[in-house]
Write a protein that holds these residues in place. Structure first.
Motif, PDB file in Angstrom:
ATOM      1  N   ASP A  40     -17.672 -28.661  20.352  1.00 30.59           N
ATOM      2  CA  ASP A  40     -17.719 -30.022  20.237  1.00 30.59           C
ATOM      3  C   ASP A  40     -18.559 -30.438  18.970  1.00 30.59           C
ATOM      4  N   LYS A  41     -19.914 -29.615  19.245  1.00 32.27           N
ATOM      5  CA  LYS A  41     -20.877 -29.945  18.023  1.00 32.27           C
ATOM      6  C   LYS A  41     -20.220 -29.648  16.432  1.00 32.27           C
ATOM      7  N   LEU A  42     -19.317 -28.422  16.486  1.00 28.67           N
ATOM      8  CA  LEU A  42     -18.929 -28.140  15.343  1.00 28.67           C
ATOM      9  C   LEU A  42     -17.951 -29.076  14.982  1.00 28.67           C
ATOM     10  N   GLN A  43     -17.120 -29.703  15.835  1.00 28.01           N
ATOM     11  CA  GLN A  43     -16.229 -30.664  15.517  1.00 28.01           C
ATOM     12  C   GLN A  43     -16.706 -31.947  14.976  1.00 28.01           C
ATOM     13  N   ALA A  44     -18.001 -32.335  15.727  1.00 36.01           N
ATOM     14  CA  ALA A  44     -18.670 -33.428  15.336  1.00 36.01           C
ATOM     15  C   ALA A  44     -18.933 -33.283  13.840  1.00 36.01           C
ATOM     16  N   ASP A  50     -16.456 -34.836   7.065  1.00 36.27           N
ATOM     17  CA  ASP A  50     -15.023 -35.955   6.566  1.00 36.27           C
ATOM     18  C   ASP A  50     -15.364 -37.134   6.025  1.00 36.27           C
ATOM     19  N   HIS A  51     -16.050 -37.941   7.197  1.00 33.49           N
ATOM     20  CA  HIS A  51     -16.482 -39.313   6.828  1.00 33.49           C
ATOM     21  C   HIS A  51     -17.500 -39.228   5.556  1.00 33.49           C
ATOM     22  N   LYS A  52     -18.405 -38.336   5.452  1.00 34.34           N
ATOM     23  CA  LYS A  52     -19.220 -38.202   3.900  1.00 34.34           C
ATOM     24  C   LYS A  52     -18.197 -38.129   2.862  1.00 34.34           C
ATOM     25  N   ASP A  54     -14.988 -39.059   2.548  1.00 34.51           N
ATOM     26  CA  ASP A  54     -14.356 -40.275   2.501  1.00 34.51           C
ATOM     27  C   ASP A  54     -15.228 -41.329   1.743  1.00 34.51           C
ATOM     28  N   PHE A  55     -16.548 -41.332   2.109  1.00 37.89           N
ATOM     29  CA  PHE A  55     -17.408 -42.286   1.688  1.00 37.89           C
ATOM     30  C   PHE A  55     -17.730 -42.285   0.340  1.00 37.89           C
ATOM     31  N   SER A  56     -17.843 -40.813  -0.133  1.00 38.38           N
ATOM     32  CA  SER A  56     -17.942 -40.527  -1.588  1.00 38.38           C
ATOM     33  C   SER A  56     -16.883 -41.125  -2.354  1.00 38.38           C
ATOM     34  N   VAL A  57     -15.519 -40.804  -1.970  1.00 35.21           N
ATOM     35  CA  VAL A  57     -14.359 -41.076  -2.507  1.00 35.21           C
ATOM     36  C   VAL A  57     -14.289 -42.704  -2.733  1.00 35.21           C
ATOM     37  N   LYS A  58     -14.668 -43.537  -1.682  1.00 38.20           N
ATOM     38  CA  LYS A  58     -14.678 -44.803  -1.732  1.00 38.20           C
ATOM     39  C   LYS A  58     -15.952 -45.393  -2.591  1.00 38.20           C
ATOM     40  N   LEU A  59     -16.878 -44.769  -2.705  1.00 44.60           N
ATOM     41  CA  LEU A  59     -17.987 -45.183  -3.312  1.00 44.60           C
ATOM     42  C   LEU A  59     -17.815 -45.116  -4.885  1.00 44.60           C
ATOM     43  N   THR A  60     -16.793 -43.974  -5.342  1.00 45.63           N
ATOM     44  CA  THR A  60     -16.363 -43.775  -6.487  1.00 45.63           C
ATOM     45  C   THR A  60     -15.441 -44.744  -6.928  1.00 45.63           C
TER      46      THR A  60
END
Length: 103
Positions: A40-44, A50-52, A54-60
């Protein structure tokens, strides 16, 4: 060095055995809950990465859009400055008349 490693392994095994005995847990149950918790911790952690990304792509993308809108924003700023320059004498006249009326 090997003696120290063996001592640490022995102490760890004794500690684990004492924990399992005191908590009335089976080794297989302990192993399963430890495995599930780690999974569970590895999945989290994977989700956070993944969210980081996605955030980097959206920020760019946002930075690209801001750079595209810079000419429009500059033009708007110029228009506002020009409007303020044109209206300033009228506002000064209004303020002067208000001041004369309140005297």
């Amino acid at each position: 060095m090997i003696k120290t490693a063996l001592k640490l392994v022995g102490l760890s095994a004794a500690g684990l055995a004492a924990y399992l005995y005191l908590s009335d847990r089976k080794p297989s149950e302990f192993a399963k809950t430890t495995y599930d918790s780690t999974k569970d911790k590895l999945q989290a952690f994977s989700n956070v990465l993944d969210h980081k990304n996605d955030f980097s792509v959206k920020l760019t993308q946002m930075q690209d859009e801001l750079s595209k809108s810079k000419p429009t924003l500059d033009a708007m700023s110029h228009d506002i400055s020009e409007y303020q320059f044109k209206i300033k004498p009228h506002l000064d006249l209004i303020n002067q008349r208000i001041n004369n009326m309140t005297k």
